[in-house]
Design a protein around this motif. Structure first.
Motif, PDB file in Angstrom:
ATOM      1  N   PRO A   1       2.407   4.734   0.212  1.00 60.68           N
ATOM      2  CA  PRO A   1       1.993   6.024   0.767  1.00 60.68           C
ATOM      3  C   PRO A   1       2.202   7.115  -0.269  1.00 60.68           C
TER       4      PRO A   1
ATOM      5  N   GLU B   1      -5.015   5.983   4.712  1.00 63.92           N
ATOM      6  CA  GLU B   1      -5.168   4.867   3.780  1.00 63.92           C
ATOM      7  C   GLU B   1      -6.185   3.896   4.382  1.00 63.92           C
TER       8      GLU B   1
ATOM      9  N   VAL C   1       0.877  -1.177   0.000  1.00 65.54           N
ATOM     10  CA  VAL C   1       0.000   0.000   0.000  1.00 65.54           C
ATOM     11  C   VAL C   1       0.916   1.229   0.000  1.00 65.54           C
TER      12      VAL C   1
END
Length: 427
Positions: free
Chosen positions: A228, A253, A226
């Motif tokens: 940033p 997120e 994931v």
């Protein structure tokens, strides 16, 4: 006669009180490793020092080495007095903190936000320089998740001057006009001011793209990183002369149905190639894998890299973004004091390599388990073949030694109040 006697005793008591007041604090720094430890930053609790020295509000201190030479120091945002210590293998060194007027200190670590360059935050020390990208860049749609590396070959700060030269409005306007009438002259003028060209103190020749760049972190959810995006808010906590510290808070997120907010506190000390970074994730409710990594710009069989989960490091020799321009080699790496679960290269397949990762070949990743409520602490940074690291083997040794050092930091194990012979362990 009695009056004179009282005056005598009053003066004597005043002198005794002065002599008993703390004038010196001796700090003992211990090295438990077999490495020669040179110019590593030591932290001492400033409140404890002030208490032992009985400092007045306006009093200043100096730090002395064993020869009596003054050492530069800084008081950090979190109340630490920091200075550089050197200690022999399995040895100790003693430093003195006492009341005095400090000598002028050269600024070696500094930085700021550059709103004039899409909200970059850029910082440096006497060895290297870095930047991370901000909300204005994100608003353009450009994807740049990781840290950028700026190499330098001089001790003094260079970042401010590089931005000023690259972004000078009059020069930019002149270049834009020349583009229409004389493209060759426009290119020559651009190259004369660009920080992508080495004008004698280094340059920006590192390609980040949509990757972790030079050492950024990211959570891993269901096997996928994931990434940033750019920071949302920031606060500069320390700005030299020996340490730069910035706190960056990222956009939320969605992780397993929850809005998770990442916060990073990044600090760079004078004399170090590596940034210390403390990462936390707010609203994360279960243990989650986290990675830190560097982008690979070559096929795996052409890479000079090393990765050891057991010893706590990854490293890579990057060929720079223009291998034919004599820009040397940029060495990058990460060091991990805590336990890793894995460390390995992960290569991209088409079409991800071209369409998603800007042509990067892969990433060298170190994996750990992030525990909610606990910080993930690691170090990342770089060196340059034209400033201190002539060979890849020299960088390998630096990172391997740094991995040992970060797992066995120099310790200010005690200090002694000379007048009362008092030892305090909580520094």
């Amino acid at each position: 006669m009695m009056k004179m006697k009282n005056l005598f005793w009053g003066a004597f008591i005043a002198l005794l009180a002065t002599s008993c007041a703390s004038k010196d604090v001796k700090v003992t720094v211990e090295n438990t490793t077999d490495l020669e430890r040179q110019n590593e930053m030591i932290e001492v609790n400033m409140d404890a020092v002030a208490s032992k020295l009985q400092l007045a509000d306006t009093a200043q201190v100096i730090v002395l080495d064993a020869t009596g030479k003054q050492l530069p120091y800084q008081i950090t945002y979190d109340g630490k007095l920091i200075f550089q210590a050197s200690v022999a293998p399995k040895g100790t060194s003693i430093y003195t903190i006492t009341v005095g007027i400090p000598e002028p200190v050269e600024v070696l670590a500094c930085g700021r936000q550059y709103p004039e360059r899409v909200d970059d935050i850029a910082w440096e020390n006497d060895l290297t320089a870095y930047r991370m990208y901000g909300p204005a860049l994100q608003a353009t749609g450009e994807r740049a998740f990781g840290y950028d590396v700026w190499v330098k070959s001089v001790k003094e700060p260079v970042v401010e001057a590089r931005y000023a030269s690259e972004l000078n409005p009059e020069t930019m306007e002149q270049i834009a006009k020349l583009r229409k009438t004389n493209p060759k002259a426009a290119d020559e003028l651009y190259h004369s001011v660009s920080y992508h060209v080495d004008h004698g103190n280094g340059l920006d020749c590192y390609k980040v793209g949509p990757t972790l760049g030079g050492g950024a972190t990211a959570l891993v959810v269901d096997g996928e990183i994931v990434y940033p995006y750019c920071y949302k808010t920031y606060e500069i906590l320390d700005n030299g002369p020996l340490r730069f510290t910035v706190k960056a808070v990222y956009n939320p997120e969605t992780i397993k149905g929850k809005d998770v907010v990442e916060t990073r506190v990044i600090s760079l000390d004078a004399g170090s190639q590596l940034n210390k970074t403390v990462v936390t994730y707010e609203n994360l409710t279960e243990a989650t894998p986290v990675v830190a990594g560097v982008v690979l710009h070559e096929p795996l069989d052409q890479c000079h890299y090393m990765a050891s989960a057991e010893d706590g490091y990854i490293l890579y020799a990057d060929p720079t973004d223009n291998v034919n321009n004599n820009n040397g080699t940029i060495y990058v790496g990460c060091v991990f004091p805590g336990m890793l679960t894995d460390a390995k290269p992960v290569m991209y397949e088409e079409p991800e390599k071209t369409q998603e990762r800007g042509g990067a070949d892969g990433q060298l990743l170190a994996y750990a388990d992030y525990q909610p409520g606990s910080p993930f602490i690691y170090y990342w940074g770089s060196g340059w073949s034209k400033y201190g690291f002539e060979t890849a083997e020299a960088w390998d040794t630096y990172i391997q030694n740094a991995a040992v050092a970060k797992r066995n930091p120099l310790q200010a194990v005690s200090y002694t109040h000379l007048r009362a012979h008092e030892t305090v362990l909580d520094l």
